[in-house]
Design an enzyme around this catalytic site. Structure first.
Site, PDB file in Angstrom:
ATOM      1  N   CYS A  21      -5.156 -17.084   6.841  1.00 37.53           N
ATOM      2  CA  CYS A  21      -5.304 -16.264   5.637  1.00 37.53           C
ATOM      3  C   CYS A  21      -5.649 -14.832   6.032  1.00 37.53           C
ATOM      4  O   CYS A  21      -6.035 -14.562   7.171  1.00 37.53           O
ATOM      5  CB  CYS A  21      -6.386 -16.824   4.719  1.00 37.53           C
ATOM      6  SG  CYS A  21      -8.041 -16.786   5.448  1.00 37.53           S
ATOM      7  N   CYS A  24      -9.235 -14.339   7.186  1.00 37.57           N
ATOM      8  CA  CYS A  24      -9.472 -14.741   8.577  1.00 37.57           C
ATOM      9  C   CYS A  24      -9.017 -13.650   9.540  1.00 37.57           C
ATOM     10  O   CYS A  24      -9.630 -13.426  10.585  1.00 37.57           O
ATOM     11  CB  CYS A  24      -8.723 -16.039   8.881  1.00 37.57           C
ATOM     12  SG  CYS A  24      -9.197 -17.394   7.799  1.00 37.57           S
ATOM     13  N   ASP A 400      22.412  14.933  -0.108  1.00 38.74           N
ATOM     14  CA  ASP A 400      23.141  15.918   0.682  1.00 38.74           C
ATOM     15  C   ASP A 400      24.624  15.563   0.531  1.00 38.74           C
ATOM     16  O   ASP A 400      24.972  14.392   0.384  1.00 38.74           O
ATOM     17  CB  ASP A 400      22.702  15.823   2.142  1.00 38.74           C
ATOM     18  CG  ASP A 400      23.436  16.815   3.018  1.00 38.74           C
ATOM     19  OD1 ASP A 400      23.720  17.921   2.542  1.00 38.74           O
ATOM     20  OD2 ASP A 400      23.725  16.466   4.173  1.00 38.74           O
TER      21      ASP A 400
END
Length: 710
Positions: A21, A24, A400
């Site tokens: 997780c 952790c 551009d």
């Protein structure tokens, strides 16, 4: 320490296996920072990597991650994901479930207060919650309040008040919730792992006249690779012999194979078709395009999006607040309103469980990692969660012209002789002069001479010079020739009379062509018109962007107004700005940001760098093989066309919407569950199902981003 400062110092990167997780990962980062000899550390949870500044061995790092049995590997080592049998992988879970079943059987026969019933549930709690308690108790001692701390307190509290069965169920459901989170992150990371497996690890190399198989780490720049039909190319290089079609989908996302001949560039990880190729290696294995893509995508996963930063700040105060609320729920009703201590302590424990921020914490990173991985597999490199979110909220896009909306390869469309000159002889003179020019349009004229089989290289040119921004001049056979824009002959060479051809020049310019005038001996000899071809995809891309609801699409170009108007009309942009210098484009982007707030600039990543940098999101074309595009852009379209742009906007918007959905749902479900405290209806069962259900739903919702297609 900021990420920039972290990178500026000498650091080592390691891969980490075993994160369950995000919380952790943060605990591991804190532990690493406390190691002797380490001055700083940063964990990239999305890519499962840790960057360490200072001296630390693999053994030191594994001790810092011992609370979760983390495995540490050098960054360049090949990741081998251990495949455990299903039963072995979840054996602890199955044993715990077995004890819960025994507990309920014993409860039905002997009652819930029987020692065998309590013992069965206790064993389920201890076996299933061992890894949880190991971290949770350590965090509690250190006063670090994360989700494992909350769950540990809740389960211990449930045991103290005799709710053994519910404590055991909470352990099992939390373990399932963690497994779901681990699965979701692994699923999201798999899109990056699949990139790592694209390029082969060995190649057939020609050395001293012999063909030998060599590991890619041993291949040097200049080596000649032999790529047989049906094989993947192992290294970036240039074709020196042979002809074939190459499937470049892994790099550019293009589904149609690209023809490759001598002098053409090829990329590692692309698939050779039916021809035999000899390829001269141009980059070492760590510098190949695919290696850079992988590195940049993994770095992007560490970049926190605004929503993720919000979640992190929120969770920092949210978790301690939940513990305070739980304590107040458990204490105030019995003390002030004569409530039952057992009932209200139980309610307080339920508040701890429902307050567990699993769903909230996982809501953003899973979405971002999934979206960035999906984009990479489709030929779009998004260099961070912040750029993903910004792209999702764009209101205007500036383009551009040259090389973006057009192919960037001009061709001669008109060649008109005005006096009685030999057309071929004059074209040879023009080509001889242009061959000495650095102007982008010179190549088109030279190519026409080559196509028409006109000889020009032996023509002697003396006193050649460039007239900045307007044209060129040179002497051939004693006569001064001038080639340039009409402006050159109006403003500088006023002795030349171009009034008679003014209408012809304007007609050509209105067709989107750039006109060049050729003059000598005070006479206008010829007109040349050059045009840049519009990309086949440009019109469709602009249409799709308007369909997606963008308020404005603007073309910015340094070309003349007539050419700009014609190109703009063909592609369908909503506004055209012509005859702009680079500083004008920068100024215009700033004005657009003031009006529309969120503005993107699309260019080739080399020119117009100030405008790209000033935009909310800078999008570079043709990232494959272009280091500048990969390094300078916020988003790089790996293929040299615009077809991936609508997909990128669509994916970004979907990611932004899903992140908002996840955060809102995670908070609302917690609030609704907490409201049940008022009538005393909240139970540990409801609490854990609310938490686990929310985690499961936000995970499934995030993984929907894998299915977003063009």
């Amino acid at each position: 320490m900021s990420e920039a400062n972290l990178k500026s110092q000498e650091s080592t990167v390691y891969r980490v296996q075993g994160f369950s997780c995000a919380g952790c990962a943060k605990t591991f980062e804190k532990n690493v920072k406390q190691l002797s000899g380490v001055s700083d550390a940063q964990v990239n949870f999305g890519a499962s990597k840790v960057t360490v500044v200072g001296n630390a061995t693999v053994e030191d790092l594994e001790r810092a991650g011992a609370f979760e049995n983390l495995k540490i590997l050098p960054e360049k080592s090949k990741q081998v994901i251990p495949k455990e049998p299903f039963l072995k992988k979840y054996s602890v879970l199955f044993v715990s479930v077995a004890f819960i079943v025994l507990g309920y059987l014993s409860q039905n026969v002997y009652g819930e207060d029987n020692i065998s019933t309590i013992l069965a549930f206790l064993m389920a709690i201890l076996i299933g919650g061992y890894s949880l308690f190991k971290v949770g108790l350590m965090n509690l001692i250190r006063l670090q309040f994360d989700m494992k701390t909350l769950m540990t307190v809740a389960i211990i509290g449930a045991s103290i008040i005799g709710e053994w069965s519910e404590g055991a169920i909470v352990v099992i459901l939390f373990a399932i919730s963690e497994a779901l989170e681990r699965y979701s992150m692994d699923k999201a990371r798999q899109s990056i792992r699949s990139l790592m497996d694209i390029a082969p690890q060995e190649a057939l190399v020609l050395r001293n006249g012999n063909e030998i198989t060599v590991h890619v780490d041993e291949i040097q720049v200049g080596d000649i690779m032999i790529v047989k039909p049906g094989q993947k190319i192992a290294m970036d290089g240039v074709v020196v012999k042979g002809y074939s079609s190459i499937n470049q989908a892994a790099i550019t996302g293009e589904s149609v194979p690209v023809e490759k001949n001598v002098s053409d560039e090829v990329f590692a990880g692309t698939l050779n078709g039916e021809g035999l190729l000899e390829v001269k290696v141009t980059k070492l294995v760590d510098d190949t395009t695919i290696a850079k893509i992988i590195h940049l995508v993994e770095e992007a996963q560490a970049e926190r999006a605004p929503s993720q930063a919000f979640v992190d700040r929120f969770a920092k105060y949210y978790t301690p607040a939940i513990m305070i609320i739980a304590a107040l729920v458990a204490i105030i009703p019995p003390l002030l309103f004569n409530g039952s201590w057992e009932d209200w302590v139980y309610q307080g424990l339920a508040v701890l469980v429902v307050g567990c921020p699993c769903a909230l914490v996982v809501s953003t990173p899973v979405s971002i990692v999934t979206a960035i991985g999906n984009a990479a597999r489709n030929g779009v490199l998004i260099k961070g969660g912040i750029h993903l979110e910004e792209a999702g909220s764009l209101k205007a896009i500036a383009f551009d012209k040259t090389g973006t909306l057009t192919k960037g390869t001009p061709v001669v469309t008109d060649y008109k002789i005005l006096l009685n000159n030999d057309p071929n002889e004059l074209l040879g003179i023009i080509a001889a002069l242009e061959s000495r020019s650095q102007h982008p349009l010179a190549s088109a004229i030279i190519q026409k001479a080559v196509n028409d089989d006109i000889s020009y290289k032996e023509i002697e040119v003396v006193d050649f010079s460039s007239i900045t921004g307007k044209g060129i001049k040179g002497r051939i056979n004693g006569m001064d020739f001038y080639i340039g824009s009409p402006k050159l002959f109006v403003e500088t060479l006023s002795s030349f009379d171009i009034a008679g051809i003014d209408s012809e020049i304007k007609d050509l310019q209105l067709q989107g062509k750039t006109v060049m005038v050729i003059g000598a001996d005070q006479k206008i000899l010829a007109l040349l018109a050059v045009a840049d071809e519009v990309r086949e995809s440009s019109k469709d891309v602009i249409r799709k962007l308007h369909t997606l609801g963008l308020k404005k699409t603007i073309m910015l170009t340094g070309d003349n107004q007539g050419t700009a108007n014609e190109i703009g009309r063909q592609v369908g942009v909503s506004e055209i700005k012509a005859e702009l210098m680079p500083e004008d484009k920068l100024k215009f982007i700033k004005e657009m940001r003031y009006e529309y707030e969120k503005v993107a600039m699309v260019g080739d990543g080399v020119n117009d760098a100030p405008a790209l940098a000033s935009a909310t999101v800078g999008i570079a074309m043709g990232g494959a093989g272009t280091d500048t595009a990969l390094e300078t852009a916020d988003i790089a379209l790996m293929g040299d066309d615009l077809s991936k742009l609508p997909f990128t906007i669509k994916l970004s918007r979907q990611a932004l919407w899903i992140i908002k959905q996840n955060i809102t749902f995670s908070i609302v479900i917690k609030l609704l569950a907490l409201i049940l405290v008022i009538p005393g209806w909240l139970t540990l069962w409801i609490a854990i199902f609310a938490d686990m259900g929310a985690t499961l739903l936000v995970t499934i919702n995030s993984l929907r981003l894998l299915k977003v297609k063009e």
